[in-house]
Each structure stands twice: as structure tokens, then as C-alpha cells.
Scaffold this active site. Structure first.
Site, PDB file in Angstrom:
ATOM      1  CG  HIS A   1      -1.803  -0.973   1.863  1.00 15.08           C
ATOM      2  ND1 HIS A   1      -3.011  -1.387   0.988  1.00 15.08           N
ATOM      3  CD2 HIS A   1      -1.415  -1.962   2.052  1.00 15.08           C
ATOM      4  CE1 HIS A   1      -3.414  -2.234   1.429  1.00 15.08           C
ATOM      5  NE2 HIS A   1      -2.771  -3.459   2.219  1.00 15.08           N
TER       6      HIS A   1
ATOM      7  CD  GLU B   1       7.702  13.071 -15.359  1.00 11.25           C
ATOM      8  OE1 GLU B   1       7.657  13.597 -14.775  1.00 11.25           O
ATOM      9  OE2 GLU B   1       7.729  14.193 -16.485  1.00 11.25           O
TER      10      GLU B   1
END
Ligand code: ARG
Length: 462
Positions: free
Chosen positions: A164, A299
Site C-alpha cells: 500500500h 514519465e
């Protein structure tokens, strides 16, 4: 050149110039990449024609040799960048035929006997694809090797393992890096499946229904180093598009792997984490903020994953409800396939460059170890003293504020089971990458030897 009636004369009739331009699309540019493969396919086809027992013969051996010599010349032009495809040619197939006819006169007008552009483009793409998939496989192995080498260099360097995105368990840079290497290895069976699906020769299926000539399809398949011809000629036609979609599915999975690795690198190299340092020469600056070193490469890989998945979706959607037999829709899958492979291969290469010069910051990696990261290990230490696990868990959970930071090095050294932080077999990665590279080399050598025999010159042609 537009004629007096306004329509453009092509090898296959007069066409309204706007219709010609619309239907041809990007083929004159895209097909340049297929020129070498188109010549190779044509060389196999005329070789087969010259051996076909029909009277009168369609092409003698001496004529076949002249055609193949002219094809080798065109291949040289293609390599040198001087071969051109005009809009009136429509595509590489008719451009090569025009060139052969310019050189050989009537002999050039006989090469298209018993074939169609449908089996021609299908064979071109399959030859191109075999070459591309081998290159792709090699690049996957190269990146996996880099990741494994990086992992080996920092095998026991502690790094917080996260779930998480929250601190979870003691881990290492070695475990993180080789985990991504193994993710890439798991994509390779998909690439191999695409390779096997692609390794069939459609030549001789012509428009998709065969021709009333005794074509030797097994021979052309062999000359072009395919595993075998497609058996059913109608299927050979329908397999176009599907073949591209299968390759794009493999590329899509590879891009997903790269995208996740890119995301980890973006996150772990941002100042707030500072675990890794991206090589500054692989970052880009800002036009206004002088301090910037941005991870644009990562990216773009993340974004291009979406693009490649989109190409796959486009290919699948073109196929959905496409009637059997050739339809011009299929031409549209060519660019998707070519771009998908180009982008995936470029992403693999740039990521390998990135990983090769990635730096670690041990003090920042160690600083991430809050006491909570050792909570599970603490519970298991109580278990080792005889306490049932659930009681140990409850005990640690209700005394979290008393938890003390332990030694990360000891914690990672304690997981000696297979694949754990201290149980990694780095040779596994080396061996697997070596196997993959050998598989590629062997296949490439076999193919190039077959092409050289067919052309009578070394391949790739000099
Ligand atoms: N450029 C065409 C393509 O990529 C070649 C096949 C044309 N065949 C046809 N029947 N119009 O699909």
C-alpha cells in the site's frame, strides 16, 4: 502525374487522386521498412516459380537469377535510403514491381504470377516481425541483466519493503531490482508465443483462395526460414491482423512491466525518498527553474505504456466483426504493429541505460527503517519462543509504541529461504539471460544463412 481526366494512372488502374491519397495513407513511408523483406519474399517466390513444372515454364533459372540480382540491387538501394515509394505506386509491393520492370522489362512483368499483394504484405510483415521479435527479446534480456547486476551490486543493501506504499517489512535493493528482472523474464513466454504464431509462411495463399498453379508453398516457406506454411490459404489471409494483435499484446505486457519499474524509480528518486539518484545526464531541466533534474524519460515510458496498450486495443477492435478474407481495414494494423514494436524496443533500451548508471544512497535507504518495519519479525521472534502466532501478533499490535528499531542488516540476513532477501540466486538471472541470448543468436544465424543461400550474397546485404 494527374492525367487530363483528373485521375491518377497506377499499375492497377486509374484512381481519383483524393481516393488514392486516402487509401494509400502512410504506406509510402511505412512500407520503406518492408522493402528488404518484400525483395526477400519476391526472391523466394521467383525461385519457386523457376522450379515449377509447367509448360511453357513461367520463368527459367537464368531469368530467376536476373530477377534475384535486381532484387539485391533494390535491397542495397533500400539500405542506402535511395529506394522510394510514390503515391502512384501505392505501396512497397507495386514499387518493387515497377523497379523490376524498369530494369528487366517484360521479365519484371512476370514476377507477380501466382501471388497477390495480400499474401505479399502478409509475408513481408512476418519476415519483418521475426527480425523485430528477436531484437526485442535481446533487449529484454539486456535490461534484465542490468537490473540483476544492479541487484547483485547492492544485494544486501537494506531497503524498506512496502505494501500500500506504506512501510511493511525489511527488504533489500537486491530483492527490488531482481524482482523487476524476473517480471521481464515472465513476459518473454508471451514474446515467444508471438514469435511461434508469426513463424508461418502465408506465401502462395495469393488473394486468400490460392491459384490454379502447382505452387510449392513448402519450398517458399523453407527458403524464407519459416517453420512451415499456413496450411489453409483462407486462414493465411485471416491471420493478418491477428498476428499483429498478438505481438502487440506481448508488447503491452512488457510496457506494463516497464511502466511499473518507471513509477518506482520516479517515486524512490524524489527528494522525499531519495533512495536512488537518477544519472543527471539522463534527466531533463526546466526552462524557468534552474534546480530541476526531471525524470522525463520515466514519465514518457509510463505514458507510452498506455499508448502501446491503445495500439493493441485498436488492432483488436479492427478485427472484431471483420468479415473473413482480405479487407482494406487490415492495412491500418500495419502502423499499429510497427509503432508498437518501435516504442517498446526504444523504451527497453532507454530503461537499460537508466538502470546502468543508477546510484543508491545507503544512508537514505537505511533511514527509512522505522521501528514498525520490524513488527512482524518481532512477532515471529515471540513465536520462536513458543507463543502461538495470533497471540504474538496481538501482543506486538498492542505494544507498538514500545517497539524498538532493530538492525536492518540482521533482519535481511535472516531470510535465507529461496528467493528471500538472503536467499537470492543471482546466477539464476545470469543463466536465464544467457539462454535467452543464445535462443536469439541461434535463430538469427539460421535465418540469415537461409537468406544468404536464397540471394547468393551475405545477409544483411552490404
Ligand atoms: N497496402 C496494402 C495493405 O497493407 C496491400 C494489400 C492491398 N490489397 C488489396 N486487395 N487492396 O493491406
Amino acid at each position: 502525374m494527374a492525367k487530363a481526366d483528373g485521375n491518377q494512372k497506377t499499375i492497377v488502374g486509374k484512381i481519383h487522386p483524393d481516393v488514392l491519397s486516402f487509401t494509400v495513407g502512410k504506406d509510402p513511408v511505412l512500407d520503406l521498412e518492408l522493402a528488404v523483406w518484400d525483395c526477400l519474399g519476391t526472391a523466394a517466390h521467383v525461385t519457386m516459380l523457376s522450379k515449377m513444372r509447367v509448360t511453357p515454364p513461367i520463368m527459367g533459372t537464368e531469368e530467376r537469377n536476373r530477377v534475384v540480382a535486381a532484387l539485391v540491387e533494390i535491397m542495397r538501394e533500400a539500405r542506402a535510403g535511395t529506394f522510394t515509394i510514390t503515391e502512384a505506386d501505392q505501396d512497397v509491393h507495386l514499387a518493387v514491381e515497377r523497379r523490376l520492370t524498369e530494369r528487366l522489362g517484360d521479365l519484371g512483368r512476370r514476377v507477380h504470377t501466382g501471388r497477390s499483394r495480400n499474401d505479399q504484405v502478409a509475408v513481408d510483415i512476418r519476415l519483418h516481425a521475426k527480425d523485430q521479435l528477436l531484437g526485442l527479446t535481446e533487449e529484454v534480456a539486456a535490461l534484465a541483466e542490468r537490473l540483476a547486476a544492479f541487484g547483485r551490486r547492492h544485494a544486501r543493501l537494506p531497503m524498506v519493503g512496502r505494501t500500500h506504499l506504506q512501510p511493511a517489512m525489511p527488504s533489500t535493493v537486491g530483492l527490488w531490482a531482481t524482482g523487476y528482472a524476473e517480471l521481464l523474464f515472465d513476459d518473454l513466454p508471451l514474446v515467444e508465443a508471438a514469435y511461434i504464431t508469426n513463424d508461418r509462411c502465408p506465401l502462395g495463399s495469393a488473394a486468400g483462395y490460392g491459384v490454379p498453379l502447382p505452387l510449392d508453398r513448402a519450398l517458399t516457406a523453407r527458403l524464407l526460414d519459416f517453420a512451415r506454411p499456413h496450411h489453409n490459404v483462407f486462414h493465411a489471409s485471416n491471420a493478418r491482423g491477428k498476428n499483429e494483435a498478438v505481438m502487440l499484446a506481448a508488447c503491452g505486457q512488457l510496457m506494463l512491466s516497464l511502466s511499473r519499474l518507471a513509477e518506482d524509480l520516479i517515486l524512490f528518486s524524489m527528494p522525499e525518498f531519495g533512495y536512488f539518484v537518477l544519472p543527471p545526464e539522463l534527466c531533463t531541466g526546466s526552462s524557468i527553474m534552474p534546480q530541476k533534474y526531471n525524470p522525463d524519460v520515466l514519465e514518457l515510458i509510463r505514458a507510452k505504456a498506455a499508448t502501446v496498450l491503445g495500439y493493441g486495443t485498436a488492432a483488436n477492435t479492427i478485427l472484431k466483426a471483420l468479415p473473413g478474407g482480405y479487407n482494406r481495414d487490415l492495412q491500418e494494423t500495419k502502423e499499429l504493429y510497427m509503432e508498437g514494436l518501435r516504442v517498446t524496443r526504444a523504451s527497453l533500451r532507454i530503461m537499460a541505460l537508466m538502470v546502468a548508471s543508477l546510484k543508491v544512497r545507503p544512508e537514505r535507504l537505511r533511514a527509512g527503517f522505522t521501528p514498525g518495519v520490524f513488527a512482524t519479525d518481532r512477532a515471529l521472534a515471540l513465536v520462536a519462543g513458543g507463543m502461538p502466532f495470533r497471540d504474538a501478533y496481538q501482543h506486538v499490535r498492542s505494544h507498538l509504541d514500545e517497539l524498538e528499531a532493530a538492525d536492518p542488516d540482521q533482519a535481511v540476513a535472516a531470510k535465507t529461504h529461496e528467493g528471500g532477501t538472503a536467499g537470492l540466486d543471482f546466477d539464476f538471472y545470469r543463466t536465464r539471460a544467457g539462454e535467452v541470448r543464445r535462443w536469439v543468436r541461434e535463430r538469427r544465424r539460421h535465418a540469415h544463412a537461409a537468406f544468404a543461400r536464397l540471394l547468393g550474397v551475405t545477409f544483411p546485404v552490404a
